[in-house]
Design a protein around this motif. Sequence first.
Motif, PDB file in Angstrom:
ATOM      1  N   SER A 160       0.824  -1.215   0.000  1.00 57.55           N
ATOM      2  CA  SER A 160       0.000   0.000   0.000  1.00 57.55           C
ATOM      3  C   SER A 160       0.856   1.262   0.000  1.00 57.55           C
ATOM      4  O   SER A 160       0.448   2.296  -0.545  1.00 57.55           O
ATOM      5  N   SER A 161       2.053   1.197   0.594  1.00 58.40           N
ATOM      6  CA  SER A 161       2.933   2.374   0.598  1.00 58.40           C
ATOM      7  C   SER A 161       3.692   2.517  -0.712  1.00 58.40           C
ATOM      8  O   SER A 161       3.919   3.637  -1.184  1.00 58.40           O
ATOM      9  N   ARG A 162       4.059   1.399  -1.328  1.00 58.96           N
ATOM     10  CA  ARG A 162       4.830   1.449  -2.579  1.00 58.96           C
ATOM     11  C   ARG A 162       3.958   1.742  -3.789  1.00 58.96           C
ATOM     12  O   ARG A 162       4.430   2.298  -4.784  1.00 58.96           O
ATOM     13  N   PHE A 163       2.685   1.356  -3.718  1.00 61.23           N
ATOM     14  CA  PHE A 163       1.789   1.515  -4.871  1.00 61.23           C
ATOM     15  C   PHE A 163       0.540   2.276  -4.454  1.00 61.23           C
ATOM     16  O   PHE A 163      -0.495   1.681  -4.135  1.00 61.23           O
ATOM     17  N   PRO A 164       0.624   3.615  -4.438  1.00 59.83           N
ATOM     18  CA  PRO A 164      -0.510   4.434  -3.983  1.00 59.83           C
ATOM     19  C   PRO A 164      -1.803   4.180  -4.755  1.00 59.83           C
ATOM     20  O   PRO A 164      -2.893   4.293  -4.190  1.00 59.83           O
ATOM     21  N   ALA A 165      -1.691   3.828  -6.043  1.00 60.51           N
ATOM     22  CA  ALA A 165      -2.910   3.570  -6.825  1.00 60.51           C
ATOM     23  C   ALA A 165      -3.659   2.360  -6.279  1.00 60.51           C
ATOM     24  O   ALA A 165      -4.891   2.349  -6.215  1.00 60.51           O
ATOM     25  N   LEU A 166      -2.920   1.326  -5.881  1.00 61.45           N
ATOM     26  CA  LEU A 166      -3.538   0.141  -5.279  1.00 61.45           C
ATOM     27  C   LEU A 166      -4.195   0.504  -3.953  1.00 61.45           C
ATOM     28  O   LEU A 166      -5.329   0.099  -3.669  1.00 61.45           O
ATOM     29  N   SER A 167      -3.488   1.285  -3.156  1.00 63.89           N
ATOM     30  CA  SER A 167      -4.034   1.710  -1.867  1.00 63.89           C
ATOM     31  C   SER A 167      -5.288   2.553  -2.050  1.00 63.89           C
ATOM     32  O   SER A 167      -6.305   2.337  -1.379  1.00 63.89           O
ATOM     33  N   ALA A 168      -5.234   3.497  -2.997  1.00 65.12           N
ATOM     34  CA  ALA A 168      -6.383   4.378  -3.226  1.00 65.12           C
ATOM     35  C   ALA A 168      -7.585   3.578  -3.712  1.00 65.12           C
ATOM     36  O   ALA A 168      -8.719   3.810  -3.266  1.00 65.12           O
ATOM     37  N   GLY A 169      -7.360   2.620  -4.615  1.00 65.27           N
ATOM     38  CA  GLY A 169      -8.450   1.793  -5.111  1.00 65.27           C
ATOM     39  C   GLY A 169      -9.076   0.948  -4.016  1.00 65.27           C
ATOM     40  O   GLY A 169     -10.296   0.774  -3.960  1.00 65.27           O
ATOM     41  N   THR A 170      -8.227   0.445  -3.125  1.00 62.60           N
ATOM     42  CA  THR A 170      -8.721  -0.374  -2.022  1.00 62.60           C
ATOM     43  C   THR A 170      -9.562   0.456  -1.059  1.00 62.60           C
ATOM     44  O   THR A 170     -10.667   0.044  -0.663  1.00 62.60           O
ATOM     45  N   PHE A 171      -9.065   1.634  -0.707  1.00 64.86           N
ATOM     46  CA  PHE A 171      -9.815   2.468   0.236  1.00 64.86           C
ATOM     47  C   PHE A 171     -11.107   2.997  -0.392  1.00 64.86           C
ATOM     48  O   PHE A 171     -12.108   3.180   0.309  1.00 64.86           O
ATOM     49  N   LYS A 172     -11.101   3.198  -1.709  1.00 70.70           N
ATOM     50  CA  LYS A 172     -12.344   3.586  -2.385  1.00 70.70           C
ATOM     51  C   LYS A 172     -13.364   2.467  -2.286  1.00 70.70           C
ATOM     52  O   LYS A 172     -14.548   2.703  -2.006  1.00 70.70           O
ATOM     53  N   THR A 173     -12.904   1.218  -2.505  1.00 74.67           N
ATOM     54  CA  THR A 173     -13.797   0.063  -2.398  1.00 74.67           C
ATOM     55  C   THR A 173     -14.352  -0.057  -0.987  1.00 74.67           C
ATOM     56  O   THR A 173     -15.556  -0.269  -0.791  1.00 74.67           O
ATOM     57  N   VAL A 174     -13.469   0.078   0.016  1.00 69.47           N
ATOM     58  CA  VAL A 174     -13.904  -0.011   1.412  1.00 69.47           C
ATOM     59  C   VAL A 174     -14.912   1.092   1.728  1.00 69.47           C
ATOM     60  O   VAL A 174     -15.947   0.851   2.375  1.00 69.47           O
ATOM     61  N   GLY A 175     -14.637   2.308   1.249  1.00 67.80           N
ATOM     62  CA  GLY A 175     -15.557   3.422   1.495  1.00 67.80           C
ATOM     63  C   GLY A 175     -16.919   3.196   0.862  1.00 67.80           C
ATOM     64  O   GLY A 175     -17.964   3.461   1.474  1.00 67.80           O
ATOM     65  N   ASN A 176     -16.927   2.671  -0.371  1.00 66.92           N
ATOM     66  CA  ASN A 176     -18.199   2.383  -1.047  1.00 66.92           C
ATOM     67  C   ASN A 176     -18.998   1.337  -0.285  1.00 66.92           C
ATOM     68  O   ASN A 176     -20.230   1.430  -0.182  1.00 66.92           O
TER      69      ASN A 176
END
Length: 233
Positions: free
Chosen positions: A117-133
């Motif tokens: 999640s720290s090395r690949f911000p796009a993966l982290s952002a996509g994951t947190f978007k999914t969790v938020g939804n």
Amino acid sequence: MLPLDRSIIAHLALFQGLEPQALDSILKDARSVLFAKESIVFEQEADARSFYVLLSGHIRVVRTTPDGRQVIARYISEGEIFGVAAALGRLTYPATAVAAVDCVVLVWPGSVWPDLSSRFPALSAGTFKTVGNRLQETQARVLELATEQVEQRVASAILRLINQTGRKTEAGIEIDFPISRQDIAEMTGTTLHTVSRLLSAWEEKGIIVSGRQRVTVADPHRLVLLAEHRSDR
């Protein structure tokens, strides 16, 4: 174990925009696992030792209430990440994940999530978007249970499923995995008897077609009217 080919995830929305080398790095610690229909991927309150991406199939997410009742929280579709307890600040899984059909799942050790999640911000952002939804969806479901009549809740649940997983057939739009009337009851906080009565009535009106663990919406417009508690006359 042979390394996984990046092509299995390159087309998924969660990994869009990542370079080939990044995809290879993300897959380095992953393994592909087949879960047979009705097998458990992980159980509620078990230690969250892994996280997952669904490659094929559908996953049923079930929560057990303090009084022992089971509630289907949602279905996970192909390409979605799930079981990322760390993204919720948890050490255990908040629900049980069950294979609704035969599923192929990518599995990572939970210990690699902070690094990825720290090395690949796009993966982290996509994951947190999914969790938020999903949190927003949960809040909407709670509001439904508190304010809507049973007929509205059942209609809304079926509409969510065809929007998420529906496929067009000659008879209409079919929920693309086996789903029982008991499953729908557990999704909507009602009883099997009530769901059976509603689906039978809707079938007589030509709104749906139902069979053994199959539901097809023949007239989506009329189902929307029922969900919105408006007359279809």
